[in-house]
Design a protein around this motif. Structure first.
Motif, PDB file in Angstrom:
ATOM      1  N   PRO A  13       0.615  -1.142   0.001  1.00 34.99           N
ATOM      2  CA  PRO A  13      -0.148   0.116  -0.080  1.00 34.99           C
ATOM      3  C   PRO A  13       0.801   1.273   0.103  1.00 34.99           C
ATOM      4  N   GLU A  15       1.344   3.843   1.691  1.00 37.44           N
ATOM      5  CA  GLU A  15       1.805   4.400   2.755  1.00 37.44           C
ATOM      6  C   GLU A  15       2.984   3.607   3.514  1.00 37.44           C
ATOM      7  N   TYR A  16       3.174   2.443   2.990  1.00 36.19           N
ATOM      8  CA  TYR A  16       4.325   1.560   3.408  1.00 36.19           C
ATOM      9  C   TYR A  16       5.434   1.580   2.308  1.00 36.19           C
ATOM     10  N   ARG A  17       5.324   2.517   1.269  1.00 40.49           N
ATOM     11  CA  ARG A  17       6.324   2.180   0.204  1.00 40.49           C
ATOM     12  C   ARG A  17       7.537   2.663   0.367  1.00 40.49           C
TER      13      ARG A  17
ATOM     14  N   GLY C   2      -0.758   2.617  -7.567  1.00 42.00           N
ATOM     15  CA  GLY C   2      -0.797   1.217  -7.143  1.00 42.00           C
ATOM     16  C   GLY C   2      -1.528   0.758  -6.072  1.00 42.00           C
ATOM     17  N   THR C   3      -2.276  -0.211  -6.369  1.00 46.08           N
ATOM     18  CA  THR C   3      -2.982  -0.956  -5.122  1.00 46.08           C
ATOM     19  C   THR C   3      -2.594  -2.084  -4.389  1.00 46.08           C
ATOM     20  N   ASN C   4      -2.896  -2.337  -3.542  1.00 44.34           N
ATOM     21  CA  ASN C   4      -2.530  -3.615  -2.838  1.00 44.34           C
ATOM     22  C   ASN C   4      -3.377  -4.851  -3.637  1.00 44.34           C
ATOM     23  N   SER C  67       2.076  -5.081   7.766  1.00 41.27           N
ATOM     24  CA  SER C  67       3.538  -4.582   7.549  1.00 41.27           C
ATOM     25  C   SER C  67       4.648  -5.089   8.094  1.00 41.27           C
TER      26      SER C  67
END
Lengths: 204, 648, 99
Positions: A13, A15-17, C2-4, C67
């Motif tokens: 996602p 925000e984690y890139r 980009g998406t998950n 994460s």
């Protein structure tokens, strides 16, 4: 801070890139851990003092189910809509994100309005922060939570402005995600205020 | 409010301090102007986000605060040397023991440790900076202005005088009506926020920014202790935040938390204070253990014995630290069940601590020991700290504690753990890492003079106090009558304190002497070190490592030296390095905190609100800032590296 | 944008979390005010409900375990709740002797 800051990982996602984003998000989680202890200390103070009402009113005389339930539902719903905002963000939809953030904001403002009215009501009944140890600890615990929500509202407004200015970028996505963590966390705290302050106060 | 109430008046010592403060400030302004250094100090120091410079600033402040706290100590010793002395009156004595304790713990020990960890930890894990460099600068300036706010209390408004523990009801409005305890509540709050942010910052740094290959179990022991210390900071400081906030509410807004009427509970303060206070003790002692571990291993020239046991011991101590707090107030009367439980948890702390002591001893066994100044401090630590630890176990027995509580026995105990533990470690770490900080060594001969003077002075000063305590001398008494038999030991203790003072002066002279004549460290590795900080130049270039080192064992640099003859950098591997930009905002946000805090102290709420608005403005500006830092190009790195390594 | 890759098209997780939270809130209210259980049982049940609801928020809304720092984040929250229990229960226990 190495060259890793600009290493993108497209499968994650937004925000984690970047490394920087991941550090910030982890840092904020740890900050929330500290916040848990901060509120725990306020809860400890409240639970030690809440039956020490001196000459002032007791919790049972003061609390009203209806007001508390409205506040609870407003905040709980706002936490849900905030979750939906992140859901939309992860689908890459700026409009949906903004719409749900706005709903969250309005629900938050509604919560604060009810809480302020509740406090004013108490003060009119002669129950102020100075009346007794119970009321000091009540106002400071619930007031600290209320101050956090108010801060969250202000914060969210500035994030919305940045979304409008800059669109959905790696940086703004991170900021939205972090403010959403903060917002959900405030609902977590409220669950315990609802349980340990209001429900307990009404039965003991 | 009259000027005579605003400024503290009536004491010649205070007037002398006023003059000294004004002269110092004029002197600083004059020097900066005369040598045209304003721009330099702003660009290089006040706005820096470099962890090494921030660390140096922490240590400078800590040494200044050691001076301030040390003068307080000498004044107390002077007053207590003989019975019925009139050197200080009761009020003045109360203020001095309060500021001595508060400053030594929060504004000396804490910044000294945080300073060393700022300088060393990113280097030890092979990182270019901490996770949040901007936040790091903010942490420092909040600490700095918190400390300044606390320190001006003795000339403006009056110092706090309820002890560093500030127990209620004494610290409440009724018995402490002045502004002194407002200073305590507000200034500790400001610097505490800074400390909390440091904890978060280093936790993330250590967890996420280690060099490739450095697993948790290959981390240097100092980094391990800092990791655990940060866990303690993150989970203990919020308790202090709340306790101080409640104190502030009680004192400024007449709430009823710790009052004597309307349901208030003064003993709750002691409870909250020590829930923070006990972990706080370990926050300063665990890094000390880390420093000693590094030094013992380096100068015994052996790998640390029982590395894993050491790690588990730190984790165990950290865990126990949160469940022992009641031993600070066994005599409060919580009853046998409560006291027994906390007595047992307290004694359990001795087990992991004992493990660590034996590990240091086994590291020394059959080592080729080099008796450097840093090593002398570390060797002296072991027996002295054991004396403090063993007397701690005596105090941990709740029933016996009723005899020792708040006597000089206790004073002796905690000075034996805090000085022999923390202060020895700070001096050891200072001598050990000094070349890394400044590029030159501290003179060893002068260093050994400091060591012997201070270490002997320390024992002469505090060992008699155990006996004074057993003879009935209680803590915080400003004078005593003749014929109690306390006089000889008090004279001895004062002699010891003077020796420690002389040791400190020698240290200061050493800093000056070494800056002028000290041996320059051209290699970056003057002690034949084992960990990655010695792979950098002394002092390290601002980006620390031209390429990220790869780690494949404990004692990473030692292994590197064995395998490749050192840290090898191939110029073709260089890539541009990303660095964070300097910022003046942490500085002025902290000034705003100072102004807001000053307003709260004097209940000038307009000023407090103005300060608070500036703080919020600073946060908003930060949020909208779009600064991604800058890159250092490969050519510049090559030039810098060639210049830095010319000596090697 | 980009998406998950494996992202759902409807926020089931959030919806389930929300509905469960509502149920738990009203259940706690009922237990406290109308169930007639003894006081100690009421306290145990409502605190338990609060804990469950807090975990729902953490896992369904805040994605605490996601994460590459998921483990650290989860450990951080578990440990902070442990400290919270120590501080709250410890203070109440230690201070109960004061009348």
């Amino acid at each position: 801070m190495g060259e890793a800051v600009h290493r993108y990982d497209e499968t994650m996602p937004l925000e984690y890139r970047t490394e920087e984003n991941r550090l910030n998000i982890l840092g904020f989680w740890i900050f929330l851990g500290a916040e848990v202890v901060l509120f725990a200390t306020l809860f400890a103070t409240y639970l030690v003092l809440f039956q020490r009402t001196g000459s002032g009113p007791t919790a049972q005389e003061l609390f009203q189910v209806k007001d508390v339930l409205i506040e609870t539902l407003l905040l709980l719903t706002s936490s849900f809509t905030c979750g939906l905002a992140i859901f939309e963000m992860r689908r890459g939809r700026l409009a949906g994100l903004l719409a749900w953030l706005l709903v969250t904001l309005l629900l938050g403002i509604g919560f604060i309005t009810f809480e302020v009215r509740e406090f004013i009501h108490y003060v009119h009944e002669g129950a102020t922060m100075q009346t007794s140890a119970f009321l000091s600890s009540f106002f400071v615990l619930v007031g600290t939570h209320g101050a956090h929500v108010s801060l969250g509202i202000g914060w969210m407004i500035f994030i919305i402005i940045q979304l409008l200015q800059r669109g959905l970028t790696v940086k703004t996505a991170r900021k939205v995600f972090i403010v959403s963590l903060y917002w959900h966390f405030l609902d977590v705290v409220w669950i315990f205020i609802f349980t340990l302050v209001y429900l307990l106060g009404m039965v003991v | 409010m009259k000027w005579s109430e605003f400024f503290v008046t009536g004491e010649p010592l205070i007037y002398a301090a006023d003059v000294a403060i004004v002269l110092t400030m004029v002197g600083i302004v004059f020097v900066l102007t005369y040598f045209k250094k304003w721009k330099w100090i702003w660009n290089e120091w006040l706005t820096t986000v470099d962890h090494k410079k921030i660390g140096v600033m922490y240590i400078i402040c800590a040494v200044l605060m050691l001076f301030r706290g040390g003068v307080d100590a000498l004044l107390m010793r002077a007053q207590l040397t003989a019975p019925n002395m009139n050197f200080l009156d009761a009020q003045h004595y109360n203020e001095i023991f309060t500021t001595h304790g508060t400053i030594m713990i929060l504004f000396m020990a804490m910044p000294f440790i945080i300073g060393l960890m700022n300088i060393v930890v990113p280097l030890q894990i092979g990182a270019r900076d901490v996770a949040f460099p901007y936040l790091n600068a903010l942490s420092f300036w909040l600490f700095f202005f918190g400390a300044m706010l606390f320190n001006i209390s003795f000339v403006i408004g009056g110092s706090p005088d309820a002890g560093w523990t500030a127990y209620f009801p004494l610290a409440g409005n009724e018995f402490s009506p002045g502004v002194g305890n407002n200073y305590y509540a507000v200034s500790l709050q400001i610097s505490g926020i800074g400390t909390l942010m440091t904890g978060i910052n280093f936790l993330v740094t250590i967890l996420k920014m280690r060099a490739p290959g450095m697993t948790l179990m290959r981390m240097p022991m100092f980094t391990w202790t800092i990791l655990i210390t940060c866990v303690l900071i993150v989970f203990a400081f919020p308790v202090l935040t709340v306790a101080l906030a409640l104190m502030t509410f009680d004192r400024l807004f007449d709430t009823q938390f710790f009052t004597m009427a309307n349901g208030g509970m003064s003993m709750l303060w002691a409870n909250l204070f020590w829930i923070w206070g006990h972990p706080e003790v370990y926050i300063v002692i665990l890094p000390a253990f880390g420093i000693f571990s590094e030094i013992v291993s380096t100068f015994a020239q052996k790998r640390l014995f029982g590395y894993k046991a050491m790690v588990y011991s730190i984790v165990g101590i950290a865990f126990l630290s949160f469940i022992v707090w009641v031993h600070h107030f066994f005599t409060m009367g919580a009853g046998p069940e409560v006291n027994s439980v906390f007595s047992i948890t307290t004694m359990a702390v001795a087990i992991p601590t004992g493990v660590k002591i034996f590990n240091w001893l086994f590291t020394l066994r059959k080592g080729k020991i080099r008796f450097t100044t840093a090593m002398l401090w570390s060797l002296a630590f072991i027996p002295n700290f054991v004396i403090g630890g063993v007397t701690g176990v005596m105090l941990a027995m709740a029933a016996a504690d009723y005899q020792y509580h708040n006597s000089y026995f206790l004073i002796a105990h905690f000075h034996y753990v805090l000085i022999a533990g923390v202060v020895f470690a700070c001096f050891a770490g200072l001598h050990y890492w000094y070349p890394k900080m400044f590029g030159h060594m501290l003179n060893e001969r002068l260093g050994k003079w400091t060591f012997w003077l201070f270490m002997i002075g320390f024992n002469v000063c505090f060992f008699p106090m155990y006996f004074l305590g057993l003879m009935g001398m209680t803590r915080r008494m400003y004078t005593y009558s003749d014929g109690l038999g306390w006089t000889p030991l008090n004279v001895v203790a004062t002699v010891g304190a003077v020796l420690m003072g002389i040791g400190f002066i020698v240290l200061c002279y050493n800093i000056y002497y070494s800056a002028r004549y000290g041996e320059r460290d051209m290699t970056g590795d003057p002690w034949n070190g084992r960990t990655l900080e010695w792979a950098t130049a002394s002092p390290p270039v601002h980006y620390n490592f031209p390429v990220t080192p790869i780690v494949d064992d404990l004692d990473a640099y030692w292994v590197m030296k064995k395998k490749q003859g050192g840290f090898q950098v191939k110029e073709e591997e260089l890539k541009p390095i990303h660095m964070p930009s300097n910022s003046g905002r942490p500085f002025w946000i902290s000034v705003a905190f100072f102004v807001a805090g000053f307003g709260l102290v004097f209940k000038w709420f307009a000023l407090a609100i103005a300060g608070a608005l500036f703080i919020v403005l600073g946060l908003i500006l930060r949020s909208f800032e779009n600064d991604d830092g800058y890159h250092i190009g490969v050519d510049e790195i090559k030039r810098t590296e060639r210049a830095a390594r010319k000596g090697a | 944008m980009g998406t998950n890759g494996h992202h759902e098209s409807f926020p089931w997780k959030h919806l389930i979390g929300f509905v469960l939270s509502l149920l738990l809130t009203f259940a706690a209210l009922w237990v406290a005010l109308s169930s007639g259980l003894p006081l100690k049982a009421v306290i145990v049940v409502i605190v338990l409900f609060a804990m469950i609801q807090a975990s729902l928020q953490l896992f369904m809304f805040m994605h605490v375990a996601e994460s590459d720092s998921g483990k650290v984040q989860t450990f951080n929250m578990v440990y902070s709740f442990f400290i919270a229990v120590v501080v709250v229960a410890g203070s109440v226990w230690v201070m109960q002797f004061v009348l």
